[in-house]
Structures are given as structure tokens and as C-alpha cells.
Design an enzyme around this catalytic site. Sequence first.
Site, short mmCIF file in Angstrom:
data_model
loop_
_atom_site.label_atom_id
_atom_site.label_comp_id
_atom_site.label_asym_id
_atom_site.label_seq_id
_atom_site.Cartn_x
_atom_site.Cartn_y
_atom_site.Cartn_z
N LYS A 1 0.86 -1.20 0.00
CA LYS A 1 0.00 0.00 0.00
C LYS A 1 0.88 1.24 0.00
O LYS A 1 2.04 1.19 0.43
CB LYS A 1 -0.94 0.03 1.21
CG LYS A 1 -0.27 0.08 2.61
CD LYS A 1 0.18 1.46 3.06
CE LYS A 1 0.83 1.44 4.45
NZ LYS A 1 1.64 2.63 4.75
N ASP B 1 -2.73 -1.09 10.66
CA ASP B 1 -2.82 -0.95 9.20
C ASP B 1 -3.55 -2.11 8.53
O ASP B 1 -3.82 -2.07 7.33
CB ASP B 1 -1.41 -0.90 8.59
CG ASP B 1 -0.87 0.53 8.50
OD1 ASP B 1 -1.64 1.47 8.79
OD2 ASP B 1 0.31 0.68 8.13
O1 C5P Z 1 -0.61 -1.02 15.37
P1 C5P Z 1 0.77 -1.40 15.04
O2 C5P Z 1 1.25 -2.57 15.87
O3 C5P Z 1 1.01 -1.64 13.59
O4 C5P Z 1 1.71 -0.17 15.42
C1 C5P Z 1 3.09 -0.29 15.59
C2 C5P Z 1 3.59 0.89 16.42
O5 C5P Z 1 3.46 2.10 15.68
C3 C5P Z 1 2.78 1.12 17.68
O6 C5P Z 1 3.31 0.40 18.76
C4 C5P Z 1 2.92 2.60 17.90
O7 C5P Z 1 4.15 2.89 18.51
C5 C5P Z 1 3.00 3.15 16.49
N1 C5P Z 1 1.70 3.64 15.98
C6 C5P Z 1 1.19 4.84 16.48
N2 C5P Z 1 0.02 5.31 15.98
C7 C5P Z 1 -0.65 4.66 15.01
C8 C5P Z 1 -0.15 3.44 14.50
C9 C5P Z 1 1.03 2.96 15.01
O8 C5P Z 1 1.79 5.46 17.35
N3 C5P Z 1 -1.77 5.19 14.52
#
Ligand code: C5P
Length: 285
Positions: free
Chosen positions: A9, A133
Site C-alpha cells: 500500500k 494498518d
Molecule cells: O498497530 P501497530 O502494531 O502496527 O503499530 C506499531 C507501532 O506504531 C505502535 O506500537 C505505535 O508505537 C505506532 N503507531 C502509532 N500510531 C498509530 C499506529 C502505530 O503510534 N496510529
Amino acid sequence: MLQLFSPAKINLFLRVVGKRLDGYHELSTVLQTVDFGDYITLEQSDSDQLICNDPALPNDESNLVLKAVKLFRLKTGIKSFFKIYLCKYIPTQAGLGGGSSNAATVLWGCNQLSRANVSDKDLQTWSAEIGSDIPFFFSKGTAYCTGRGEHVFDIEPSKNPSDGISLVKPALSLSTQAVFSLLGMTPKREFKNHHSDRVDYEQGRLVPFNDFEAVVFAISPEMRLLKNRLIEAGFKTVILSGSGSSFYCIGKPNQNLTLLEPGLRVFPVSFLNRSCNDWYSVVRS
Ligand code: C5P
């Protein structure tokens, strides 16, 4: 056995609205899938097993693919196990959503193979538990996303630019978590609604931007230099995708891009969407 394409993406624009009390960041972004991606083969088995062509990727339960399989069993109560072959082309730590796409693709595949008949809507909701995501990939391929990324609103598929799109990945890789923390935002309880971004985007008024560029360019002046060089090379639009380190570039370059800097990888792509009951697919050449 099921063979599925797992698309990368790009973020056509990305606004970081602010930091929330739970540590995540509130986003306003339009995401689009492209016809560049990984290939996944799934088959039912006695136990879960992940076989990947990239030895650098963990094949234990820290991999989102195996988290997706576990989530599927937990939510459906179905005791199915899967052997998964993952053929990786999407670079990691590139802002191209490779791991999230793989997890969504595997969830969709588990549902098909075990004939569980779970709706895409439910798969989308469940998937938010293992990554922000992932829900996007259960859209039709073009969506406005808010919250931490998990509130997904399908929008009209983007028109492919007549002069082409290229993804450009420098040798540098960037950790999503590290780039978010570079923003240094103070957590807040409430945020202004940015749905006007969606309206501006749909009416062709939004000039593409990515709020991560400022912090990424601050820690890596080479990334700013690369963006400038890509513009000099003839691209009309050059924008960081996600938290980087890839750029998506619109236009036709007038020189061989791989000569711009060592380790640069260039992938010419087109936007890709899916129809209601099918997963994303591309004709392999
Ligand atoms: O949700 P995911 O595990 O993919 O996110 C990885 C890291 O990216 C989270 O632990 C966070 O630190 C950061 N993140 C964030 N805000 C978001 C998505 C991700 O701070 N909207």
C-alpha cells in the site's frame, strides 16, 4: 490449497492529527493498494508453519502472519491449522504495509479454506487487534482511514496517473514505532475532526503531503536529498509513504534512477483494487 497476492500500500497523503492517551497517534490518511506485492500459498495442515524466502524475517509467533492465523482460530473457534509459504518482494520497514498486507491476506485465506463464511467486515474489525494498518486491506483498495488507522471508509478507486507511478526504496530502513516517537507529541484526550481531508481529496483539492517527512528529513538529511533528486529526475510528485523509508513518485523520470545512490530500488507500479468477493490479484508476467 490457495494462492493469493498480497499487495503493498501507499499513503496518498498522511496527516498525524495528534498523540492519544493510549500512546497511539490519531491519523487522517488515504491509502491505496498497488500491483506490487508478495505471494502467499496457504494449505490446511496439522500445525501452523510459516516458510518464507527471506531468512531475515522471523517465522515464529512474532510474525503477523502467524498472529493472524491464531486470531482466526480464536475468533471463529475453528480448530484449523495452516502451512503458509510467503514469497516476499515488499521491502520491510519501508512504509509499504507489507506485514499488514500479509496478515490480512492470510486471514482472508483462512476464512476461504476453512469455509467459515466470516464477512469481510468482521475480518476487518478483528484484524485491528493485531495491527493498525491491517483493516485497510479489507477495503476494496482505496480508503480514507482515521483513528489509529483502523476506521476504514471505502472511497472511489484512485485513477492511475497517465505518466505512471514508481515506488522508490533507499537502502535506509525505518522502524514505524521509532518514527512515530520522533514526532515527540504530547498526548491529548480529544482531537479536531479532519474528515474535511477526505472531502478535499475526493474533490481533487488536496495537495499530497506526509507529516512524517519533517521528522524523517531531520534525522536523515540524505532522505531530503533523495526527494530533491527524484524531483530533479523528472517526477512531478514525490511523497514519503507511511513512516518511510519509501517514496511514491508520480511522473516519468528522465534518467536511470538506480544511479542516483547505491542500494536504491525502483518499482514501477499501478493502483490496484479488488471486487466484492475476490481478493486482490495481478496477472504475473
Ligand atoms: O498497530 P501497530 O502494531 O502496527 O503499530 C506499531 C507501532 O506504531 C505502535 O506500537 C505505535 O508505537 C505506532 N503507531 C502509532 N500510531 C498509530 C499506529 C502505530 O503510534 N496510529
